[in-house]
Enzyme design. Structure first.
Site, PDB file in Angstrom:
ATOM      1  N   PHE A 114       0.854  -1.190   0.000  1.00 29.01           N
ATOM      2  CA  PHE A 114       0.000   0.000   0.000  1.00 29.01           C
ATOM      3  C   PHE A 114       0.884   1.231   0.000  1.00 29.01           C
ATOM      4  CE2 PHE A 114      -4.539   0.714   1.535  1.00 29.01           C
ATOM      5  CZ  PHE A 114      -5.073  -0.266   0.716  1.00 29.01           C
ATOM      6  N   HIS A 131      -9.607  13.579  -1.945  1.00 32.90           N
ATOM      7  CA  HIS A 131      -9.131  12.763  -3.050  1.00 32.90           C
ATOM      8  C   HIS A 131      -9.387  13.583  -4.317  1.00 32.90           C
ATOM      9  CE1 HIS A 131      -8.234   9.178  -5.283  1.00 32.90           C
ATOM     10  NE2 HIS A 131      -7.998   8.551  -4.155  1.00 32.90           N
ATOM     11  N   GLU A 134      -6.937   6.439  -8.415  1.00 32.26           N
ATOM     12  CA  GLU A 134      -5.755   6.963  -9.086  1.00 32.26           C
ATOM     13  C   GLU A 134      -5.348   6.079 -10.264  1.00 32.26           C
ATOM     14  OE1 GLU A 134      -4.524   7.360  -5.397  1.00 32.26           O
ATOM     15  OE2 GLU A 134      -4.200   9.515  -5.484  1.00 32.26           O
ATOM     16  N   LEU A 188     -15.432   7.862  -5.555  1.00 30.89           N
ATOM     17  CA  LEU A 188     -14.029   7.927  -5.934  1.00 30.89           C
ATOM     18  C   LEU A 188     -13.763   7.292  -7.294  1.00 30.89           C
ATOM     19  CD1 LEU A 188     -11.986   8.884  -3.789  1.00 30.89           C
ATOM     20  CD2 LEU A 188     -11.354   6.511  -3.506  1.00 30.89           C
ATOM     21  N   HIS A 234     -12.787  13.042   2.016  1.00 25.67           N
ATOM     22  CA  HIS A 234     -12.686  11.615   2.295  1.00 25.67           C
ATOM     23  C   HIS A 234     -12.578  11.266   3.771  1.00 25.67           C
ATOM     24  CE1 HIS A 234     -12.013   7.509   1.324  1.00 25.67           C
ATOM     25  NE2 HIS A 234     -10.751   7.489   1.668  1.00 25.67           N
ATOM     26  N   GLN A 247      -8.784  15.025   4.668  1.00 23.26           N
ATOM     27  CA  GLN A 247      -8.166  14.459   3.470  1.00 23.26           C
ATOM     28  C   GLN A 247      -9.132  14.499   2.281  1.00 23.26           C
ATOM     29  OE1 GLN A 247      -6.981  10.188   3.644  1.00 23.26           O
ATOM     30  NE2 GLN A 247      -4.920  11.030   3.573  1.00 23.26           N
ATOM     31  N   ARG A 249      -3.547  10.987   6.830  1.00 21.87           N
ATOM     32  CA  ARG A 249      -3.640   9.561   7.145  1.00 21.87           C
ATOM     33  C   ARG A 249      -3.130   8.708   5.991  1.00 21.87           C
ATOM     34  NH1 ARG A 249      -7.034   5.645   5.636  1.00 21.87           N
ATOM     35  NH2 ARG A 249      -8.335   7.136   4.523  1.00 21.87           N
ATOM     36  N   ARG A 261      -1.582  13.792  -4.632  1.00 23.62           N
ATOM     37  CA  ARG A 261      -3.012  14.074  -4.494  1.00 23.62           C
ATOM     38  C   ARG A 261      -3.317  15.543  -4.234  1.00 23.62           C
ATOM     39  NH1 ARG A 261      -5.619   9.251  -0.762  1.00 23.62           N
ATOM     40  NH2 ARG A 261      -5.249   7.588  -2.262  1.00 23.62           N
TER      41      ARG A 261
END
Lengths: 77, 587
Positions: B119, B242, B255, B252, B353, B240, B398, B286
């Site tokens: 991740f 996106h 990406e 969403l 988000h 946050q 985060r 982002r």
């Protein structure tokens, strides 16, 4: 007949996609359902969010023919 | 008025992963636990967390909780509290094994060990090669965890109040938490839940924004309840975003779409990212992409009749690439936009988000607030965990896979500390009737009849205001104007009226109460974002583009009374290891 308030609340789900699809259908499609269709919609609302997501985005099909009919109706198929 | 009352050892508000993991610790130890949830528990927003849970199990590649800790401190742009981060990264390992024992169906490697995937932001050896740390149950990790915890709680005889809405917390004159006033949504009748300990686990507040990935239930109820109970909210300016949400809807577009060669275009047909990030273009980070989109729209180069979005083009990739590599995006576009991204461009706008800020707690889940003896005094009997809380492990930003981890580790920690509290405080304290009356007044306010604006229209206006004045584009003038407009809007909300005063399933009434919660949180967010004159993590100021550790390496605390902002230091000392000093955050 107006949409029962109970249904309105139960269209609130854990996923935004489901909120939008289910609440949208409540506004535009629910009134045109017959009694069996309305019962089918209530039964659909009892299913888990992940299953609903797969069905309502057209990724998977419910095995239960009754649920499949309701999903097709909501998806406008 | 004689209210019906129920008495429990612990009241938990919210039935997502944090609430249910705490409930399970408690119920398994014999405590009488009530969980209040505004929707059926397995419809909590935890189901939306698909990716996984970070834990340094080392099932694929060697791993170490200390590396995970480094990534989390750096990812949070050095605003996270390092004692809490160390605790979380160490506890991640036993927490995941405990979930496995409870029956969470994790995916497996061929040798039977829990499957882990790579991740973003997760590295080995303190910023080295990519780590493989994120434990997953296919693409439904949150769903699997939530359903398992719910079943386990049923077995452990946790008492569920399904479709009950929490109105306000109750505290006595000494500040001790005594439970909450809740409302049965089905009957519209209030109920007093008296408890020796109360855990707030109500999740995030993405509904502050018009374009958000959050479900409609995410209205920050628990955070707002704490504000009204005199407790500050910490670091709410860090939210946050996106860059590519479906415009006006919020879902969403991953990406991956730009990774496959998709690009952004403005109304003049210009590939806009070439101007903002000449090298990385559409694959810039982002925050850069988000801000570029917001600037295009602000400067009149947005698309559509309202000029309020830009276009993401995939149509040049060809039918096969879109069908094979981006099928999920195609499903979303067909369902919500009735378009095929292999042929038509997708309208996109940055989507809200995740809230890094929330109710200030320590690593035991205890709510802490400034009082006589310092900035972090424990509020007796009151706990918070999950997205509504700010421990703070995410700092200013985060990392993926750390949100499920946060709710599980700190839900569990809170459950354990509550047990100790219950043992030390075996008796219920008397409920303070004045506190009950204050909470009831909040309900009765919406009984007023007569002319007034509708809460629904005001909610739309609030979400728009937040998007325009406290979204990804932040500078002093924009936010100062936002504060002024918000003040006027809050005054109108105070005068709003319900047209329907019925009791049974009156969802308009619940939505009006949610609107009040959002309006208080909006004030907290804009006030703190306006005050913080630096860019750090998700808080990005065009007029203060650099991080300023000398003046701003500190947590914001917003108090509702007087809309006052205070600050407290970041806890830079871990529990057992050396501190990670702030460095420039580059990847």
């Amino acid at each position: 007949m107006a949409v029962p308030a109970r249904l309105r609340w139960r269209c609130r789900r854990g996923l935004l996609e489901l909120d939008l699809i289910l609440e949208g259908f409540l506004e535009d499609g629910w009134e045109r359902l017959d009694e069996a269709g309305r019962a089918g919609f209530e039964r659909l609302l009892q299913q888990p969010d992940q299953e609903l997501q797969g069905w309502l985005l057209g990724r998977t099909q419910p095995l239960d023919p009754g649920l499949a009919r309701t999903v097709a109706r909501i998806r406008g198929e | 008025m004689a209210l019906p009352r129920r008495r429990f050892d612990t009241l938990i508000i919210g039935a997502g992963g944090a609430g249910l993991n705490a409930a399970l610790q408690l119920a398994d130890s014999g405590a009488r636990v009530a969980v209040v949830s505004k929707v059926f528990p397995t419809r909590s927003h935890t189901v939306a967390a698909q990716g996984g849970v970070n834990a340094a199990l080392g099932n694929k590649l060697p791993d170490d909780w200390h590396w995970h800790m480094f990534d989390t401190v750096k990812g949070g742009d050095y605003l996270g509290d390092q004692d809490a981060i160390e605790f979380m990264c160490r506890e991640a390992v036993p927490t995941v094994y405990e979930l496995e024992h409870h029956g969470v169906p994790f995916s497996r490697f061929a040798d039977g060990r829990i499957y882990q995937r790579p991740f973003g932001g997760m590295t080995r050896d303190f910023g080295g090669e990519q780590a493989t740390r994120t434990c997953a149950a296919a693409d439904r990790t949150g769903h699997a965890i939530l359903h398992t915890l719910y079943q386990q709680n049923l077995r452990a005889r946790t008492h569920f109040f399904d479709e009950y809405w929490a109105v306000d917390l109750l505290r006595d004159e000494e500040g001790v938490a005594l439970g909450a006033l809740v409302l049965c949504i089905e009957t519209g009748e209030p109920l007093l839940v008296e408890a020796r300990t109360t855990l707030v686990a109500t999740g995030g507040c993405g509904q502050l924004f018009r374009t958000t990935t959050n479900a409609h239930i995410n209205t920050g109820d628990g955070m707002a309840m704490c504000l009204r109970a005199g407790i500050p909210i910490q670091d709410l300016e860090f939210f946050q975003f996106h860059p590519t949400g479906i415009a006006g809807k919020g879902m969403l577009i991953t990406e991956g779409a730009r990774g496959e060669g998709g690009y952004l275009e403005n109304k003049d047909g210009e590939r806009l990212m070439a101007r903002y990030a000449p090298h990385a273009k559409d694959l810039a980070s982002r925050d850069v992409v988000s801000r570029a989109i917001a600037v295009e729209v602000r400067e009149g180069r947005g698309c559509g009749p309202d000029g309020d979005h830009v276009l993401l083009r995939l149509d040049h990739l060809g039918e096969r690439v879109v069908a094979e590599r981006l099928p999920g995006i195609r499903d979303l576009c067909r369902t919500f936009l009735h378009l095929d991204p292999a042929r038509d461009p997708i309208p996109v706008f940055p989507t809200a988000h995740y809230a890094m800020g929330g109710i200030p707690t320590d690593r035991f889940g205890r709510v802490v607030a400034p009082a006589r003896h310092g900035p972090e005094e424990v509020v007796p009997g009151l706990y918070a965990a999950g997205e509504c809380a700010c421990v703070s492990v995410h700092g200013a930003n985060r990392l993926g896979g750390n949100s499920l981890l946060d709710i599980l580790v700190f839900g569990r920690a809170a459950g354990r500390d509550i047990l100790a509290f219950l043992e030390a405080n075996p008796h219920h304290r008397p409920t303070e009737e004045a506190a009950v009356e204050r909470a009831m007044a909040r309900l009765e306010r919406w009984e007023r009849k007569g002319e007034g604006e509708s809460p629904q229209a005001l909610r739309d206006e609030l979400q728009r205001l937040m998007e325009d004045h406290c979204g990804v584009f932040r500078d002093r003038a924009t936010m100062a104007e936002g504060l002024q407009r918000l003040e006027a809007l809050r005054a109108r909300i105070a005068e709003a009226r319900l047209q329907d005063h019925s009791r049974v399933f009156n969802t308009a009434r619940i939505e009006a109460l949610e609107l009040e919660n959002l309006a208080d949180l909006a004030l907290a967010m804009v006030t703190c974002a306006h005050a913080r004159e630096e860019s750090r993590g998700a808080h990005s100021r065009v007029d203060f583009p650099e991080r300023d550790d000398r003046n701003w390496m500190k947590h914001s605390l917003f108090f509702l009374e007087g809309a006052r902002v205070d600050y407290k230091p970041v806890r830079t000392r871990p529990l057992t290891v050396e501190s990670f000093p702030p460095k420039k955050r580059v990847y």
